[in-house]
Enzyme design. Structure first.
Site, PDB file in Angstrom:
ATOM      1  N   HIS A 189      47.941  33.725  58.136  1.00  0.00           N
ATOM      2  CA  HIS A 189      47.274  32.657  57.390  1.00  0.00           C
ATOM      3  C   HIS A 189      47.245  32.997  55.889  1.00  0.00           C
ATOM      4  CE1 HIS A 189      44.464  29.523  56.267  1.00  0.00           C
ATOM      5  NE2 HIS A 189      44.651  29.001  57.463  1.00  0.00           N
ATOM      6  N   PRO A 190      47.614  32.034  55.039  1.00  0.00           N
ATOM      7  CA  PRO A 190      47.731  32.309  53.597  1.00  0.00           C
ATOM      8  C   PRO A 190      46.439  32.170  52.807  1.00  0.00           C
ATOM      9  CG  PRO A 190      48.471  30.088  54.044  1.00  0.00           C
ATOM     10  CD  PRO A 190      48.111  30.682  55.384  1.00  0.00           C
ATOM     11  N   CYS A 191      45.287  32.058  53.479  1.00  0.00           N
ATOM     12  CA  CYS A 191      44.043  31.754  52.771  1.00  0.00           C
ATOM     13  C   CYS A 191      43.694  32.801  51.715  1.00  0.00           C
ATOM     14  CB  CYS A 191      42.890  31.606  53.754  1.00  0.00           C
ATOM     15  SG  CYS A 191      42.597  33.042  54.804  1.00  0.00           S
ATOM     16  N   ASN A 192      44.051  34.067  51.948  1.00  0.00           N
ATOM     17  CA  ASN A 192      43.682  35.132  51.012  1.00  0.00           C
ATOM     18  C   ASN A 192      44.881  35.707  50.254  1.00  0.00           C
ATOM     19  OD1 ASN A 192      41.005  34.922  51.808  1.00  0.00           O
ATOM     20  ND2 ASN A 192      41.207  36.475  53.399  1.00  0.00           N
TER      21      ASN A 192
END
Length: 243
Positions: A189-192
């Site tokens: 997941h690219p959230c961070n």
């Protein structure tokens, strides 16, 4: 369109984010770097290629897809992933030109029976404006993909398991639909991602290629996609931009 070497590329316009043009530039420069390296035994990848998305199922994924294919032995995968700098699988002729998607060209028959096949697809997210790593793990001779337990068993090194399970500084492993094919797949997941890149690069003025190599080294190591150290040594891959 010609893509410049690392030393002549301009720095990113919106760091820690990438534009579609910068992402494609980074992918092409990365493939060129692999060709220049030319050490097949150390790469550990069956093939690397760049393909264009004709139709994207999910609108937030844009631009081309960088595909990396590799095989690992399931009976030694845990040991393999705890030695981040080693790989013993042969690479298959990297292609730097953009070509039509041909899944059958990504995997060749394995010489060993107890084999795991891993397909990595790197796509730019137009929502997060960072690359996203999608991956599918299969056992040789079995059509369906393996599940999350097998991903953690065979791909994720022990030192990263807790971080991924608790969505640490880099993000976590999620399950969703592939932007191009619409098939179920895992992805980091690219959230961070943007925050992690800022922590690593600081105030350096990175080129697209340097950004991509740093990002892939960070994300790939967490899910069994390891970069040979020679990639970081060539032309000083993590140096700041001269522009």
């Amino acid at each position: 369109m010609a893509y410049s070497s690392l030393s002549t590329q301009r720095s990113l316009s919106t760091f820690p984010f990438l534009t579609p043009e910068e992402f494609e530039c980074a992918c092409r420069a990365f493939l060129n770097r692999i060709l220049v390296l030319g050490n097949r035994d150390r790469m550990g990848w069956l093939s690397t290629r760049l393909v264009q998305q004709v139709v994207a199922v999910l609108p937030w994924a844009t631009g081309p897809i960088l595909k990396i294919s590799q095989n690992i032995r399931s009976n030694s995968a845990r040991h393999y992933n705890n030695i981040l700098s080693r790989s013993v699988v042969e690479i298959e002729e990297p292609q730097v030109e953009v070509c039509e998607d041909d899944p059958e060209a990504l995997i060749r028959p394995s010489d060993f029976s107890n084999c795991l096949q891993v397909e990595h697809d790197i796509i730019l997210s137009s929502t997060y404006q960072v690359p996203v790593l999608y991956f599918t793990l299969r056992r040789d001779g079995h059509p369906g993909p393996l599940g999350l337990d097998e991903v953690y068993q065979y791909l994720v090194p022990d030192q990263y398991k807790r971080e991924l399970q608790h969505v640490g500084v880099m993000g976590g492993i999620s399950f969703g639909y592939h932007p191009q094919s619409g098939t179920p797949t895992f992805f980091v997941h690219p959230c961070n991602t943007a925050d992690a890149m800022m922590q690593i690069a600081g105030k350096q003025r990175l080129t697209p290629e340097a950004y991509f190599i740093i990002w892939l080294g960070m994300v790939g190591n967490h899910v069994g996609l390891h970069l040979p150290h020679e990639l970081f040594a060539t032309e000083g891959a993590c140096k700041v931009s001269r522009v």
